[in-house]
Design a protein around this motif. Structure first.
Motif, short mmCIF file in Angstrom:
data_model
loop_
_atom_site.label_atom_id
_atom_site.label_comp_id
_atom_site.label_asym_id
_atom_site.label_seq_id
_atom_site.Cartn_x
_atom_site.Cartn_y
_atom_site.Cartn_z
N ALA A 229 -0.04 -1.40 -8.23
CA ALA A 229 -1.43 -1.67 -7.85
C ALA A 229 -2.40 -0.63 -8.39
CB ALA A 229 -1.54 -1.72 -6.33
N LEU A 230 -1.90 0.58 -8.70
CA LEU A 230 -2.76 1.64 -9.23
C LEU A 230 -2.73 1.74 -10.74
CD1 LEU A 230 -2.54 4.71 -6.81
CD2 LEU A 230 -4.45 3.17 -7.22
N GLY A 231 -2.01 0.85 -11.39
CA GLY A 231 -1.92 0.92 -12.84
C GLY A 231 -0.47 1.03 -13.28
N SER A 232 -0.27 1.49 -14.51
CA SER A 232 1.08 1.61 -15.05
C SER A 232 1.52 3.07 -15.10
CB SER A 232 1.15 1.00 -16.45
OG SER A 232 0.26 1.67 -17.33
N GLY A 233 2.84 3.28 -15.07
CA GLY A 233 3.39 4.62 -15.13
C GLY A 233 4.07 5.03 -13.84
N THR A 238 4.67 5.50 -7.89
CA THR A 238 5.04 6.30 -6.71
C THR A 238 3.93 6.31 -5.67
OG1 THR A 238 6.45 7.73 -8.09
CG2 THR A 238 5.79 8.58 -5.94
N LEU A 239 2.70 6.52 -6.12
CA LEU A 239 1.58 6.54 -5.19
C LEU A 239 1.40 5.20 -4.49
CD1 LEU A 239 -1.06 8.52 -7.29
CD2 LEU A 239 0.17 9.35 -5.29
N ALA A 240 1.64 4.12 -5.24
CA ALA A 240 1.44 2.79 -4.66
C ALA A 240 2.56 2.40 -3.71
CB ALA A 240 1.32 1.76 -5.78
N ASN A 260 -7.57 15.02 -10.20
CA ASN A 260 -7.10 14.84 -11.57
C ASN A 260 -6.51 13.47 -11.86
OD1 ASN A 260 -7.81 17.51 -12.27
ND2 ASN A 260 -5.90 18.29 -11.39
N TYR A 261 -6.26 12.67 -10.82
CA TYR A 261 -5.66 11.36 -11.04
C TYR A 261 -6.76 10.31 -11.20
CZ TYR A 261 -2.69 7.28 -10.66
OH TYR A 261 -2.05 6.10 -10.94
N PRO A 375 -5.34 9.03 -3.62
CA PRO A 375 -6.20 8.10 -4.37
C PRO A 375 -5.94 6.62 -4.12
CG PRO A 375 -4.61 9.18 -5.81
CD PRO A 375 -4.56 9.90 -4.51
N LEU A 376 -4.77 6.24 -3.61
CA LEU A 376 -4.51 4.83 -3.33
C LEU A 376 -5.58 4.26 -2.41
CD1 LEU A 376 -2.52 2.37 -3.55
CD2 LEU A 376 -1.52 3.20 -1.41
#
Length: 402
Positions: A229-233, A238-240, A260-261, A375-376
């Motif tokens: 949901a937060l993008g790729s990588g 992990t954050l999502a 920084n994210y 940031p999520l």
């Protein structure tokens, strides 16, 4: 005056999600606000406007099945991966609200005051009520950040991107757009397409463009750079997938990741609408602004690979695509004494593991909780975890009091 268990302030994705979860647990509550108001205003400005997130990462949460963005978009022939139209997202949110939270009361909360566990609310229509718990779920409303250099200008000369009501109103006008993030880049593109003459002022030495991610990828590519949901990588994944993990980090470490994210940048679908189509001034910082004969004179500091200079630019309007500043003092509907009692992380409210502030019974969810949770929670993707955490706490307290 009767006391209700829970009052929710805000009827955007986070407020609607929490109301749906509370209803499933049969927890009495009232929810105030105009459904999807912030995003409706953004969409109403016109033009092709899109969310930076994937469609599957913008689901409003409910324990009931069949209410994801894809469930809404698929049968209507709309995009289900990317880019997600903001207008379609508004339609989805209103469809979700009508099906899951039809009891929304479309009135603003003018003031919240009182002692813990017995908050007094005054609505914009003068109605007063009391609530044991108050949940602030206003999204980005009221947090638009405009650089100090522009604050002396009249409202008609300078505005934040979220405050624009119509891009076509700038037709034939020279407009300076400040910023290098999605909102600034999109505003510049929309101004150009509306017949204005925009110039983009970027503090960094270049514009950071996101790459397009193919929906169908090899197994190796999916393992190496998973989509979330937060993008790729792996970091985004992990954050999502571990939404509560960042809460347990030390404040300094969490703040560093938060800063920084997801640094400013533009989505791939904006690039062709910007590059080689309008002036982009990199290494440029706005140091001051003044009005002259109904126009704006900007004082610019230029850093051209270490070569410093100062010059002026004269335009008809300035638009700030400079993000949002989460500040407890901007929660103007909270009584000053109540705001003063809220512990903070920087200027943002500090919340505990159940999104409760230092004032018992006062909760904050959505972007205003991101300094505590990461940031999520700047995005719709965080609404499920927040709704589950808050509703679980309220259910537990109700059970303990039974």
């Amino acid at each position: 005056m009767s006391v209700i268990p829970v009052a929710i302030i805000g009827a955007g994705p986070y407020g609607l999600s929490l109301a749906a979860h509370l209803a499933a647990l049969k927890i009495e509550h009232r929810i105030f606000g105009r459904p999807m108001q912030f995003w409706s205003n953004v969409a109403a400005a016109g033009g092709d406007r899109f969310l930076r997130t994937y469609c599957f990462g913008t689901n409003i949460s409910t324990p009931r099945s069949g209410f994801t963005f894809a469930d809404y978009s698929g049968p209507r022939g709309l995009e289900t991966f990317e880019p997600c139209s903001i207008g379609d997202f508004v339609g989805y949110g209103q469809w979700f609200q009508q099906a899951n939270v039809p009891w929304v009361e479309p009135v603003d909360v003018a003031q919240v005051s009182g002692a813990p566990h017995c908050y007094k609310l005054r609505l914009a229509d003068g109605t007063e009520l009391r609530a044991e718990h108050v949940v602030v779920a206003i999204g980005l409303n009221g947090f638009a950040h405009v650089p100090v250099a522009l604050t002396s200008l009249a409202p008609g000369l300078a505005a934040h991107t979220s405050e624009i009501s119509s891009f076509t109103s700038f037709k034939g006008r020279e407009v300076a757009v400040i910023g290098a993030g999605q909102s600034a880049l999109e505003a510049a593109a929309l101004l150009l397409e509306a017949g204005a003459q925009p110039s983009l002022l970027v503090r960094e030495q270049s514009v950071d463009w996101m790459s397009r991610v193919a929906q169908k990828r090899s197994l190796w590519r999916r393992l190496r750079s998973p989509i979330s949901a937060l993008g790729s990588g792996p970091v985004a994944w992990t954050l999502a997938h571990f939404p509560g993990a960042m809460y347990h980090l030390p404040d300094a470490a969490r703040a560093r990741i938060f800063k920084n994210y997801l640094t400013p940048g533009g989505a791939w679908w904006l690039r062709d609408r910007i590059e080689n189509r309008l002036p982009v001034h990199v290494g440029t910082t706005v140091e001051g602004a003044r009005e002259t004969n109904g126009r704006v004179v900007l004082r610019l500091h230029i850093d051209n690979a270490g070569d410093q200079s100062v010059r002026e630019m004269t335009v008809d309007h300035v638009i700030a695509g400079t993000g949002y500043d989460i500040d407890v003092e901007r929660l103007s509907f909270l009584d000053p004494d109540l705001r003063k009692s809220i512990q903070r992380l920087g200027r943002a409210p500090r919340v505990n593991a159940r999104f409760e502030t230092s004032m018992p019974g006062l909760h904050v969810i959505g972007p205003a909780s991101a300094m505590s949770f990461g940031p999520l929670f700047r995005f719709v993707a965080g609404c499920e975890y927040a709704s589950q955490a808050v509703s679980a706490q309220l259910a537990s307290r109700r059970k303990a009091m039974a």
